[in-house]
Design a protein around this motif. Sequence first.
Motif, short mmCIF file in Angstrom:
data_model
loop_
_atom_site.label_atom_id
_atom_site.label_comp_id
_atom_site.label_asym_id
_atom_site.label_seq_id
_atom_site.Cartn_x
_atom_site.Cartn_y
_atom_site.Cartn_z
N ARG A 76 -2.44 -6.40 7.17
CA ARG A 76 -3.82 -6.99 6.19
C ARG A 76 -4.97 -6.32 6.70
NH1 ARG A 76 -1.28 -11.96 7.41
NH2 ARG A 76 -2.80 -12.43 9.21
N ASP A 77 -5.24 -6.02 7.99
CA ASP A 77 -6.24 -5.34 8.65
C ASP A 77 -6.42 -3.78 7.94
OD1 ASP A 77 -7.21 -7.31 9.85
OD2 ASP A 77 -6.52 -6.81 11.75
N ALA A 78 -5.29 -3.30 8.10
CA ALA A 78 -5.11 -1.82 7.63
C ALA A 78 -5.55 -1.77 6.19
CB ALA A 78 -3.93 -1.15 7.83
N VAL A 79 -5.19 -2.46 5.28
CA VAL A 79 -5.34 -2.29 3.81
C VAL A 79 -7.04 -2.64 3.52
CG1 VAL A 79 -2.98 -2.80 2.93
CG2 VAL A 79 -4.63 -4.60 3.37
N GLU A 80 -7.59 -3.62 4.36
CA GLU A 80 -8.81 -3.90 4.21
C GLU A 80 -10.08 -2.90 4.78
OE1 GLU A 80 -11.84 -7.56 6.14
OE2 GLU A 80 -9.86 -8.06 5.81
N LYS A 81 -9.51 -2.54 5.92
CA LYS A 81 -10.44 -1.41 6.75
C LYS A 81 -10.37 0.06 6.45
CE LYS A 81 -10.77 -5.02 10.28
NZ LYS A 81 -10.91 -5.34 11.79
N LEU A 82 -9.26 0.53 5.88
CA LEU A 82 -8.84 1.56 5.69
C LEU A 82 -9.24 2.27 4.23
CD1 LEU A 82 -5.88 2.27 8.07
CD2 LEU A 82 -8.47 2.65 8.64
N ASP A 83 -9.85 3.55 4.02
CA ASP A 83 -9.92 3.97 2.71
C ASP A 83 -8.77 5.14 2.53
OD1 ASP A 83 -10.96 4.62 0.11
OD2 ASP A 83 -12.04 6.18 1.13
N ALA A 84 -8.02 4.86 1.48
CA ALA A 84 -6.73 5.73 1.22
C ALA A 84 -6.65 5.90 -0.29
CB ALA A 84 -5.48 5.46 1.94
N GLU A 85 -6.36 7.24 -0.54
CA GLU A 85 -5.91 7.36 -1.86
C GLU A 85 -4.55 6.98 -2.34
OE1 GLU A 85 -6.16 11.71 -2.72
OE2 GLU A 85 -8.22 11.79 -2.07
N HIS A 86 -3.60 6.89 -1.11
CA HIS A 86 -2.30 6.52 -1.37
C HIS A 86 -1.76 5.91 0.16
CE1 HIS A 86 2.34 7.20 -1.04
NE2 HIS A 86 2.27 6.86 -2.30
N ARG A 87 -0.98 4.71 -0.17
CA ARG A 87 -0.46 4.24 1.14
C ARG A 87 1.11 3.91 0.98
NH1 ARG A 87 -5.31 1.24 2.95
NH2 ARG A 87 -6.78 1.41 1.19
N VAL A 88 1.57 4.31 2.25
CA VAL A 88 3.11 3.76 2.47
C VAL A 88 3.23 2.85 3.67
CG1 VAL A 88 5.35 4.96 3.28
CG2 VAL A 88 3.34 6.31 2.06
N LEU A 89 4.17 1.80 3.23
CA LEU A 89 4.32 0.79 4.22
C LEU A 89 5.95 1.02 4.52
CD1 LEU A 89 4.17 -1.96 5.99
CD2 LEU A 89 4.96 -3.01 3.93
N VAL A 90 6.49 1.43 5.66
CA VAL A 90 7.71 1.34 5.94
C VAL A 90 8.21 -0.07 6.29
CG1 VAL A 90 9.53 2.23 7.31
CG2 VAL A 90 7.38 3.51 6.68
N SER A 91 9.02 -0.67 5.20
CA SER A 91 9.41 -1.96 5.48
C SER A 91 10.93 -2.00 6.09
CB SER A 91 9.25 -2.74 3.96
OG SER A 91 9.62 -4.27 4.26
N SER A 92 11.84 -2.95 5.57
CA SER A 92 13.08 -3.08 5.75
C SER A 92 13.92 -3.75 5.00
CB SER A 92 13.27 -3.83 7.28
OG SER A 92 14.23 -4.04 7.78
N SER A 93 15.25 -3.47 4.81
CA SER A 93 16.29 -3.96 4.11
C SER A 93 16.32 -5.40 4.43
CB SER A 93 17.46 -3.29 4.00
OG SER A 93 18.08 -3.14 5.40
N SER A 94 15.89 -5.63 5.72
CA SER A 94 16.17 -7.05 6.22
C SER A 94 15.14 -8.15 5.30
CB SER A 94 15.66 -7.13 7.58
OG SER A 94 16.37 -6.46 8.51
N VAL A 95 14.31 -7.68 4.53
CA VAL A 95 13.56 -8.74 3.99
C VAL A 95 14.18 -9.39 2.70
CG1 VAL A 95 11.57 -7.30 4.18
CG2 VAL A 95 12.64 -6.96 2.15
N TYR A 96 15.57 -8.87 2.26
CA TYR A 96 16.09 -9.41 1.17
C TYR A 96 16.75 -10.98 1.77
CZ TYR A 96 15.82 -4.99 -1.45
OH TYR A 96 15.43 -4.09 -2.29
N ALA A 97 16.58 -11.62 0.81
CA ALA A 97 17.04 -13.01 1.19
C ALA A 97 18.47 -13.08 1.20
CB ALA A 97 16.53 -14.06 -0.06
N ASP A 98 19.36 -12.26 0.21
CA ASP A 98 20.80 -12.36 0.62
C ASP A 98 21.28 -11.25 1.22
OD1 ASP A 98 23.71 -12.59 0.29
OD2 ASP A 98 23.52 -12.65 -1.90
N GLN A 99 21.67 -11.37 2.46
CA GLN A 99 21.89 -10.04 3.28
C GLN A 99 23.70 -9.85 3.00
OE1 GLN A 99 20.17 -7.97 5.54
NE2 GLN A 99 18.55 -8.87 4.17
N GLY A 100 24.19 -10.68 2.12
CA GLY A 100 25.54 -10.41 1.99
C GLY A 100 25.99 -9.54 0.91
#
Length: 324
Positions: A76-100
Amino acid sequence: MDILLLGGTGFLGRHIARVALERGHRVTCLARGTGEPPVGVEFVVSDRDREDAYDKVAMRSWGSVVDLTSHPKHARDAVEKLDAEHRVLVSSSSVYADQGSVSVEFDPVVDPLDVDCMESMEQYPAAKSACEAAYRAVEGPVLVVRPGLIAGYGDETARSGYYPWRFAHPTGGDVIVPDPTFPIAMIDAEDLADWIVRSAEDGRKGAFNATGHATTLADVFTISRELTGSQATARPLTDEQLLACGVSPWMGPKSLPLWVPGEPWRNVALLDCAAACEAGLQVRPLRETLASALRYEQERLGERPAGLSDEEEVALRKCVAAGG
């Protein structure tokens, strides 16, 4: 392009920084400074828990900001305080509700974590989900990358390097392994880093899964044996035998990595990566990744954070022989 890498001293971050430098970009890494930054970057020591964490970089406009955080407040702080033409978030496949299931990008994700910082690994999926929500809320192009198992040189978890290392250092005539038919996929950190940097160059946006080609642990064991010229053979044990003798799945101490018991977790390592492949993701042969992981294990100092120690593997043989 001026790239601000929030991180850069860990496993994937170092690869991203190196690739970006090789492709002619100017790279600034902002991190706590607990690890050595890659040679050639501008390094800003900063604690992202502090309110003034971004003061040294907030006055600049960045071509791309690449964030590896797992803490919602950091995102949240990064998107609020940093000025950028493009952004990348490295998330994870762990976010999926169904891991099976073999997840695709539009599948449901877990509810976002409602606290600022992740306090345990059990909160990791929800924390990454909250980070995604923070980045999706910002104006401008945002790329969310959901990697599966990241492997290769620098794998601090030792998951991808354990079997090559164990076949190179057997404690007997065989190496104890889990179910060889267990499905597995992994992506080399170098391939992932290359695609992330190229995607930043292209201003790519949207959510993308990223992992390697699906195979089985049998291939991992065979390649590990061939890479090391080991005379030891793979000795599979059943899920029941391993659990009865106190062996943990997936990662961590006294574990057999890359394996999870139970049908609901059968496809935990697999992802549908058609979209990323169409967008230029290329992955190297598994043999090359395992060879790189082995090289890192051979250079490692201190205890290995995943797998069985020599003593544990010997004790496991005795436990199985005793009917444990």
